[in-house]
Design a protein around this motif. Sequence first.
Motif, PDB file in Angstrom:
ATOM      1  N   ARG A 295       0.848  -1.194   0.000  1.00 31.44           N
ATOM      2  CA  ARG A 295       0.000   0.000   0.000  1.00 31.44           C
ATOM      3  C   ARG A 295       0.882   1.243   0.000  1.00 31.44           C
ATOM      4  NH1 ARG A 295      -5.333   1.095   1.739  1.00 31.44           N
ATOM      5  NH2 ARG A 295      -5.774   3.212   1.014  1.00 31.44           N
ATOM      6  N   SER A 296       0.846   1.977  -1.103  1.00 29.35           N
ATOM      7  CA  SER A 296       1.848   3.010  -1.351  1.00 29.35           C
ATOM      8  C   SER A 296       1.366   4.435  -1.143  1.00 29.35           C
ATOM      9  CB  SER A 296       2.373   2.870  -2.793  1.00 29.35           C
ATOM     10  OG  SER A 296       2.874   1.576  -3.025  1.00 29.35           O
ATOM     11  N   ASP A 297       0.086   4.633  -0.860  1.00 30.09           N
ATOM     12  CA  ASP A 297      -0.403   6.011  -0.750  1.00 30.09           C
ATOM     13  C   ASP A 297      -0.439   6.507   0.697  1.00 30.09           C
ATOM     14  OD1 ASP A 297      -2.421   4.190  -0.167  1.00 30.09           O
ATOM     15  OD2 ASP A 297      -4.024   5.540  -0.827  1.00 30.09           O
ATOM     16  N   VAL A 298      -0.728   5.629   1.648  1.00 30.64           N
ATOM     17  CA  VAL A 298      -0.806   6.004   3.058  1.00 30.64           C
ATOM     18  C   VAL A 298      -0.180   4.895   3.890  1.00 30.64           C
ATOM     19  CG1 VAL A 298      -2.880   7.436   2.828  1.00 30.64           C
ATOM     20  CG2 VAL A 298      -3.104   4.977   3.272  1.00 30.64           C
ATOM     21  N   GLY A 299       0.073   5.195   5.167  1.00 23.51           N
ATOM     22  CA  GLY A 299       0.602   4.177   6.057  1.00 23.51           C
ATOM     23  C   GLY A 299       2.107   4.053   5.968  1.00 23.51           C
ATOM     24  N   PRO A 300       2.682   3.137   6.729  1.00 21.17           N
ATOM     25  CA  PRO A 300       4.148   3.034   6.792  1.00 21.17           C
ATOM     26  C   PRO A 300       4.795   2.683   5.464  1.00 21.17           C
ATOM     27  CG  PRO A 300       3.088   1.156   7.882  1.00 21.17           C
ATOM     28  CD  PRO A 300       2.018   2.156   7.610  1.00 21.17           C
ATOM     29  N   LEU A 301       4.076   1.960   4.590  1.00 15.60           N
ATOM     30  CA  LEU A 301       4.674   1.555   3.326  1.00 15.60           C
ATOM     31  C   LEU A 301       4.570   2.619   2.242  1.00 15.60           C
ATOM     32  CD1 LEU A 301       3.790  -2.241   3.123  1.00 15.60           C
ATOM     33  CD2 LEU A 301       5.695  -1.089   4.219  1.00 15.60           C
ATOM     34  N   PRO A 531      -5.119  -1.770  -6.652  1.00 18.29           N
ATOM     35  CA  PRO A 531      -5.255  -2.058  -5.223  1.00 18.29           C
ATOM     36  C   PRO A 531      -4.160  -1.426  -4.372  1.00 18.29           C
ATOM     37  CG  PRO A 531      -5.669  -4.035  -6.504  1.00 18.29           C
ATOM     38  CD  PRO A 531      -5.159  -3.003  -7.461  1.00 18.29           C
ATOM     39  N   THR A 532      -2.932  -1.272  -4.914  1.00 18.62           N
ATOM     40  CA  THR A 532      -1.852  -0.682  -4.126  1.00 18.62           C
ATOM     41  C   THR A 532      -1.947   0.839  -4.069  1.00 18.62           C
ATOM     42  OG1 THR A 532      -0.367  -0.465  -6.021  1.00 18.62           O
ATOM     43  CG2 THR A 532      -0.299  -2.548  -4.792  1.00 18.62           C
ATOM     44  N   ARG A 533      -2.737   1.431  -4.996  1.00 18.37           N
ATOM     45  CA  ARG A 533      -2.876   2.877  -5.108  1.00 18.37           C
ATOM     46  C   ARG A 533      -1.526   3.565  -5.326  1.00 18.37           C
ATOM     47  NH1 ARG A 533      -7.134   0.806  -2.837  1.00 18.37           N
ATOM     48  NH2 ARG A 533      -9.145   1.866  -2.909  1.00 18.37           N
ATOM     49  N   PHE A 534      -0.658   2.881  -6.046  1.00 14.06           N
ATOM     50  CA  PHE A 534       0.669   3.410  -6.345  1.00 14.06           C
ATOM     51  C   PHE A 534       0.566   4.474  -7.417  1.00 14.06           C
ATOM     52  CE2 PHE A 534       4.471   3.114  -9.132  1.00 14.06           C
ATOM     53  CZ  PHE A 534       5.444   3.494  -8.217  1.00 14.06           C
ATOM     54  N   CYS A 535       1.313   5.577  -7.247  1.00 13.22           N
ATOM     55  CA  CYS A 535       1.383   6.634  -8.262  1.00 13.22           C
ATOM     56  C   CYS A 535       2.762   7.276  -8.174  1.00 13.22           C
ATOM     57  CB  CYS A 535       0.283   7.677  -8.028  1.00 13.22           C
ATOM     58  SG  CYS A 535       0.391   9.116  -9.143  1.00 13.22           S
ATOM     59  N   PHE A 536       3.511   7.200  -9.248  1.00 13.11           N
ATOM     60  CA  PHE A 536       4.843   7.802  -9.338  1.00 13.11           C
ATOM     61  C   PHE A 536       4.851   8.673 -10.582  1.00 13.11           C
ATOM     62  CE2 PHE A 536       9.571   7.395 -10.112  1.00 13.11           C
ATOM     63  CZ  PHE A 536       9.948   8.105  -8.972  1.00 13.11           C
ATOM     64  N   PRO A 537       4.572   9.981 -10.410  1.00 12.89           N
ATOM     65  CA  PRO A 537       4.384  10.851 -11.583  1.00 12.89           C
ATOM     66  C   PRO A 537       5.515  10.787 -12.595  1.00 12.89           C
ATOM     67  CG  PRO A 537       3.713  11.992  -9.582  1.00 12.89           C
ATOM     68  CD  PRO A 537       4.346  10.702  -9.138  1.00 12.89           C
TER      69      PRO A 537
END
Length: 612
Positions: A295-301, A531-537
Amino acid sequence: MLRALIVVVLAGLLAACVNEPAPRVVAPPPTTTTAPAQPEPTTVTVGVESIGAGFNPHLLAHQSPVTTALETLVLPSVFRPDVDGTLRLDRTVATSARVTSTDPFTVSYELNVEASWTSNAPIAAEDFVYLWERMRSEPGTVDAAGYSLITDVRSRAGGKAVDVVFSRPYDHWQELFSGLLPAHILKDAPGSWTGALAGGLPASGGPFRVVTVDRARGEVVLARNDLYWATPAGLDRIVLRAVDDSTMVDELRSGDLDAALPEADPTVRQLLAALGPTVRTQDAPLPVVTGLGFRSDVGPLSDVRVRQAVAAMLDRDALRAQVAPGSSAADAFGLAPSETGYASTAPVGAPATPNPAEAQRLMLAAGYVRDAQGRWTVGGQPLEIVVAAAAERPQDVELAQAVAMQLTAGGITTTVLAPPAADLFAQPDVPATPPTTDPAAPGATVSATGSAPPTTSTRSRTTTRTTPPPTTTTPPTSGATSTTQAPPTGRVRADVMVLPRPVGGDVSARYASDYGCPVALPGGATAATSPTRFCFPALQSLLDGLVDGTAEPGTQAVVEKVLWAQLPVLPIYQQVSMVVSTTATDTSTGISPGPLRTGPLTGAQRWTAPPG
């Protein structure tokens, strides 16, 4: 005298009438009409490990071999892969599909006028519109990037012709509009995208139709679609039955199963070897790569250093050997090991086996320190990570538990949850539902809540497992015993999720769908997120170039390098199953692994029943 004579004559006549016996009425002999004996329906029964959580082929939550089979045999698709995987126009659905304009980029479809659903509604433009609208807006979908490029879907010829307009050229447009769904039934049904397809498919547009889905018995029955407008299916029925490994072997021996699709692990191979030459086995890679989504948008990760540290604590080879020993190791984000052109893209130093020194360096750089119990903490609070897997996928739950054990050994407090797949892959938080202690044990079930009913799974293997308790586990100090904390309640964020990523289609759309940033849609809506909500512009322009064909040579290699550095997902393995068949089944069906995307039941409409 005359009067006396008349009296005597009348008396004689009366006596004759009284003494004459009444005529006997004889009933005709009963006629026995025997109805002609009805022939037994011609049937092929195929053993599977599970019937799955649902049957929407476009949802991550519903991916399974049974869903793949139903999409292939029940739902209409404009293009289908042939035996070598090349997409070919299915003329039973569309008589023509071609690019008719480049400005704007437009694809026009002429639909077969005879093509219709079993509800008697035509397969028409509204089915294209429904799939487009759902794919670009619903979370947890499979390869939605191509649909996000569509700006309009226009109907012509009373719905039997469709013009699809794109915002920019899309070379892989043939990948779209497979597995069309009956819009006239689903568009107004509550929870139509997920809930209405959890128990079956409400209408057919292919050679078979779904008759029953019996979760108690673990059985899906398909029957010939008598309203199908093209060549009718050769079989009356196909039965997909969930069986465990030992039952599968017994039923193949007795003839109760004609074929089976078990996991290709050493235990299963040993069981099948006991049947000798009466059965044939063929390896069949599944169209999915299993990995760990972070999970890349919030939380420790959301901190890339913590993602990298978590990966450095894991032994991927050990995870694969424990959970899926017959699988293929996956070392790339795009192509799967079974796909043409696959090669490992893992750079030197990529996570493979545990690297405690690297994990410690990264955790310290991210601001974490070890406490007296050996736990990683920040601001005096222990780092707590929720590891989740879909309740309906027992092997995924087993993998989540194995991951939690390794992270616990690395100093991270972990909790294992098994929420419904529909929540895990689509919602920002999930019910705090713990798994059973051993989801792979014979007869065990995993608790689940939510709209989709739990799957029927019979997966079991005779291996030894050590599973963590379904509670929050903290790492012990040297010589101390492990401590536990109360598990969470309500809804929580899943930090690490066991993530099945479908493969086999356009790899550029796969990259953009899994790792691209959300796209703004007209009207202020936002496109579906991964599902991971990853975003790397900084990566987005490269992904856009891959999708629309404007990328420079070597762009895919650059994308792989960026993904290994950012690590939104850690690939683990591609599961491999087997196609097990008898000599009689081979003769009547020619069953094989089939194309990666459509699987062993590809072409089953041409099968006939095995003799005997």
